[in-house]
Design a protein around this motif. Sequence first.
Motif, PDB file in Angstrom:
ATOM      1  N   GLY A 148       3.330 -39.981  82.925  1.00 43.22           N
ATOM      2  CA  GLY A 148       3.211 -38.602  83.388  1.00 43.22           C
ATOM      3  C   GLY A 148       4.150 -37.683  82.634  1.00 43.22           C
ATOM      4  O   GLY A 148       3.805 -36.535  82.305  1.00 43.22           O
ATOM      5  N   ALA A 151       2.688 -37.140  79.114  1.00 42.11           N
ATOM      6  CA  ALA A 151       1.562 -36.204  79.196  1.00 42.11           C
ATOM      7  C   ALA A 151       2.070 -34.774  79.342  1.00 42.11           C
ATOM      8  O   ALA A 151       1.587 -33.851  78.668  1.00 42.11           O
ATOM      9  CB  ALA A 151       0.662 -36.572  80.366  1.00 42.11           C
ATOM     10  N   ALA A 152       3.045 -34.590  80.237  1.00 41.23           N
ATOM     11  CA  ALA A 152       3.586 -33.249  80.474  1.00 41.23           C
ATOM     12  C   ALA A 152       4.253 -32.690  79.220  1.00 41.23           C
ATOM     13  O   ALA A 152       4.079 -31.508  78.883  1.00 41.23           O
ATOM     14  CB  ALA A 152       4.582 -33.292  81.629  1.00 41.23           C
ATOM     15  N   THR A 181       2.827 -36.149  86.775  1.00 45.80           N
ATOM     16  CA  THR A 181       2.566 -35.198  85.698  1.00 45.80           C
ATOM     17  C   THR A 181       2.918 -33.780  86.151  1.00 45.80           C
ATOM     18  O   THR A 181       3.539 -33.010  85.400  1.00 45.80           O
ATOM     19  CB  THR A 181       1.094 -35.277  85.251  1.00 45.80           C
ATOM     20  OG1 THR A 181       0.797 -36.627  84.864  1.00 45.80           O
ATOM     21  CG2 THR A 181       0.819 -34.349  84.078  1.00 45.80           C
ATOM     22  N   TYR A 221      -6.000 -31.668  83.750  1.00 45.20           N
ATOM     23  CA  TYR A 221      -5.437 -33.020  83.756  1.00 45.20           C
ATOM     24  C   TYR A 221      -6.003 -33.750  84.969  1.00 45.20           C
ATOM     25  O   TYR A 221      -5.925 -33.255  86.103  1.00 45.20           O
ATOM     26  CB  TYR A 221      -3.903 -32.986  83.843  1.00 45.20           C
ATOM     27  CG  TYR A 221      -3.318 -34.384  83.757  1.00 45.20           C
ATOM     28  CD1 TYR A 221      -3.026 -34.947  82.520  1.00 45.20           C
ATOM     29  CD2 TYR A 221      -3.117 -35.143  84.906  1.00 45.20           C
ATOM     30  CE1 TYR A 221      -2.547 -36.239  82.427  1.00 45.20           C
ATOM     31  CE2 TYR A 221      -2.638 -36.430  84.821  1.00 45.20           C
ATOM     32  CZ  TYR A 221      -2.349 -36.978  83.587  1.00 45.20           C
ATOM     33  OH  TYR A 221      -1.876 -38.269  83.499  1.00 45.20           O
TER      34      TYR A 221
END
Length: 371
Positions: A148, A151-152, A181, A221
Amino acid sequence: MKPTHILGLALGASIALSTAAFAQDIPVAVAGPMTGGESAFGRQMKNGADLAVADINAAGGVNGKKLALQVGDDACDPKQARSVAEKFASSKVPFVAGHFCSSSSIPASEAYAEGNVLQITPASTNPVFTERKLWNVLRVCGRDDQQGLVAAQYIIKAFAGKNIAILNDKTTYGKGLADETKKALNAGGVKEKLFESYNKGDKDFNSIVSRLKRENIDLVYVGGYHQESGLILRQMRDQGMKTLLMAGDALNDKEFASITGAAAEGTLFTFGPDPRNKPTAKAIVDKFKAKGIDPEGYTLYTYAAFQVWSQAAAKVKSTDSKKVMEAIKGAEWDTVLGKLSFDAKGDIKVIDYVVYRWDAKGNYAEINKGS
């Protein structure tokens, strides 16, 4: 004595010898969604387990005994997973590679702990799995708070000033990944414009897609699995949206592209560095390819789980689960994934998530290294 009696005795002796030989085998298992919406990942896990057991047996087995593989199907259902776990525990299976869905691995782990079964999940990423101080759990993959974050970080850099939405399927995995995330995005100064949920198994996402369209979302997302993610993507394209979709490791199977077709192009997901490209995996990857199998996703992770357990069992000259677990946590192990070692919780000590992008031809490639 009549010949038929002799034949019967001989047959009975043969069956007895066969049963005795089987009883000397060490039962081991792989458990995951062999049926249902996530069966593509169950197939990956079974492929990894089949070859691992075959290779271990070809090398002499474990402590002079062959491994006998059992397969458990949980269909990613928590109750079914608990039932599978109780069955393996009652059968005195000392080791299980599984499960796939975190919502299955977590309840199953409790039954395994009670039944003295060591569990290594190749794929369950929810942090709770290793945060409950159970003695019997390990994972050879990373965690949602790790992927997460990656991804962030990618979203913050690549979509600065853009409108972001976050969806989740309410499952242990999907909701947990979406929450991690969101937390990392918010900590980085980005506030999502929409945070919405749906039910795993849903087919019609037009209502959610209409909201995404009204909010001019640039990237959505998805904390969820590949079936629903693929349908969300298709229905966005049906409404003329160019919004990009990003998700977690559950998009790591080519079945995703079979759902979306060319619409998969540009879709992003996080996963560890592709194990198929590791030098430590080359010989095993070649074996899979010779069988016509692409060892994608969690295939090699499952193979590695068997390697860790079998090496530790050989080291302590026992399949006693607590002895094997003590050995595993006290050493480093050579696997197709490279050298693996574990912390006190049962997580691997080094994990590096990366970002991948799907293309229009149904392939994906790494585009960004995590940190």
